[in-house]
Design a protein around this motif. Structure first.
Motif, PDB file in Angstrom:
ATOM      1  N   MET A   1       5.022  14.160  -1.936  1.00  0.00           N
ATOM      2  CA  MET A   1       4.182  13.899  -0.769  1.00  0.00           C
ATOM      3  C   MET A   1       4.335  12.433  -0.386  1.00  0.00           C
ATOM      4  SD  MET A   1       1.684  15.655   0.792  1.00  0.00           S
ATOM      5  CE  MET A   1       0.393  15.369   1.933  1.00  0.00           C
ATOM      6  N   THR A   2       4.530  12.191   0.864  1.00  0.00           N
ATOM      7  CA  THR A   2       4.683  10.807   1.306  1.00  0.00           C
ATOM      8  C   THR A   2       3.320  10.154   1.464  1.00  0.00           C
ATOM      9  OG1 THR A   2       4.749  11.482   3.615  1.00  0.00           O
ATOM     10  CG2 THR A   2       6.864  11.252   2.501  1.00  0.00           C
ATOM     11  N   ASN A   3       3.280   8.864   1.281  1.00  0.00           N
ATOM     12  CA  ASN A   3       2.065   8.077   1.448  1.00  0.00           C
ATOM     13  C   ASN A   3       1.722   8.041   2.931  1.00  0.00           C
ATOM     14  OD1 ASN A   3       0.208   6.018   1.769  1.00  0.00           O
ATOM     15  ND2 ASN A   3       1.138   4.724   0.202  1.00  0.00           N
ATOM     16  N   GLN A   4       0.526   8.464   3.305  1.00  0.00           N
ATOM     17  CA  GLN A   4       0.161   8.567   4.721  1.00  0.00           C
ATOM     18  C   GLN A   4      -0.035   7.208   5.386  1.00  0.00           C
ATOM     19  OE1 GLN A   4       0.293  11.436   6.583  1.00  0.00           O
ATOM     20  NE2 GLN A   4       1.205  12.161   4.696  1.00  0.00           N
ATOM     21  N   THR A   5      -0.130   6.124   4.606  1.00  0.00           N
ATOM     22  CA  THR A   5      -0.273   4.805   5.208  1.00  0.00           C
ATOM     23  C   THR A   5       1.083   4.196   5.538  1.00  0.00           C
ATOM     24  OG1 THR A   5      -0.312   3.695   3.067  1.00  0.00           O
ATOM     25  CG2 THR A   5      -2.438   4.374   3.980  1.00  0.00           C
ATOM     26  N   ARG A   6       2.146   4.812   5.093  1.00  0.00           N
ATOM     27  CA  ARG A   6       3.492   4.303   5.305  1.00  0.00           C
ATOM     28  C   ARG A   6       4.302   5.366   6.041  1.00  0.00           C
ATOM     29  NH1 ARG A   6       8.319   5.097   3.115  1.00  0.00           N
ATOM     30  NH2 ARG A   6       7.694   6.543   1.515  1.00  0.00           N
ATOM     31  N   ALA A   8       7.371   7.551   6.676  1.00  0.00           N
ATOM     32  CA  ALA A   8       8.499   8.049   5.898  1.00  0.00           C
ATOM     33  C   ALA A   8       9.789   7.676   6.623  1.00  0.00           C
ATOM     34  CB  ALA A   8       8.405   9.564   5.733  1.00  0.00           C
ATOM     35  N   SER A   9      10.821   7.392   5.863  1.00  0.00           N
ATOM     36  CA  SER A   9      12.115   7.094   6.473  1.00  0.00           C
ATOM     37  C   SER A   9      12.713   8.383   7.020  1.00  0.00           C
ATOM     38  CB  SER A   9      13.065   6.484   5.439  1.00  0.00           C
ATOM     39  OG  SER A   9      13.465   7.474   4.503  1.00  0.00           O
ATOM     40  N   ALA A  10      13.703   8.236   7.879  1.00  0.00           N
ATOM     41  CA  ALA A  10      14.392   9.411   8.419  1.00  0.00           C
ATOM     42  C   ALA A  10      15.016  10.214   7.278  1.00  0.00           C
ATOM     43  CB  ALA A  10      15.445   8.987   9.433  1.00  0.00           C
ATOM     44  N   ASP A  11      15.580   9.528   6.280  1.00  0.00           N
ATOM     45  CA  ASP A  11      16.178  10.233   5.138  1.00  0.00           C
ATOM     46  C   ASP A  11      15.128  11.034   4.371  1.00  0.00           C
ATOM     47  OD1 ASP A  11      18.723   9.323   5.712  1.00  0.00           O
ATOM     48  OD2 ASP A  11      18.649   7.685   4.252  1.00  0.00           O
TER      49      ASP A  11
END
Length: 99
Positions: A1-6, A8-11
Motif C-alpha cells: 500500500m502506498t503512503n497516502q501523503t506521498r 506514488a511514482s509512475a513505476d
C-alpha cells in the motif's frame, strides 16, 4: 500500500496496475486512469495517451447504464484523485478526444 501523503511514482502505479489487472479489473481501470493523469502531469504526453487508451479499453468491458455501475471504488490511487464516476465520457472530457 502506498503512503497516502506521498504521490506514488509512475513505476509504482504500473506495478499496482499489473497486480490489479489479474485480480480486480475495475481497480486496474481506476489505476490506468491515475497513470494517465500522472504522466500528463509529468508532461509525458505519449505515455499519458497510452494510459488513456488502456483505460478506455478496460472501460469497454463494463456496463455503464447507471451511476452505480460507473462509480469509482476509491477516491484516489497513489495520491491521484479519481473522478466520482469513471466512464468514457469523463475520460474524454479530462483528456480530450483521441480520435
Amino acid at each position: 500500500m502506498t503512503n497516502q501523503t506521498r504521490l506514488a511514482s509512475a513505476d509504482e502505479l504500473e506495478s499496482i496496475f499489473q497486480r490489479e489487472l489479474v485480480s480486480d479489473r475495475w481497480a486496474a481501470t481506476e489505476t490506468a486512469y491515475a497513470l494517465a493523469v500522472r504522466h500528463r502531469d509529468l508532461g509525458d504526453w505519449p505515455k499519458s495517451r497510452e494510459w488513456v487508451e488502456q483505460c478506455l479499453r478496460l472501460l469497454e468491458g463494463f456496463p455503464s447504464e447507471t451511476e452505480e455501475q460507473v462509480a469509482t471504488g476509491r477516491t484516489s490511487v497513489g495520491g491521484v484523485q479519481l473522478p466520482t464516476y469513471l466512464h468514457a465520457g469523463v475520460v474524454q472530457e479530462r483528456f480530450g478526444n483521441l480520435g
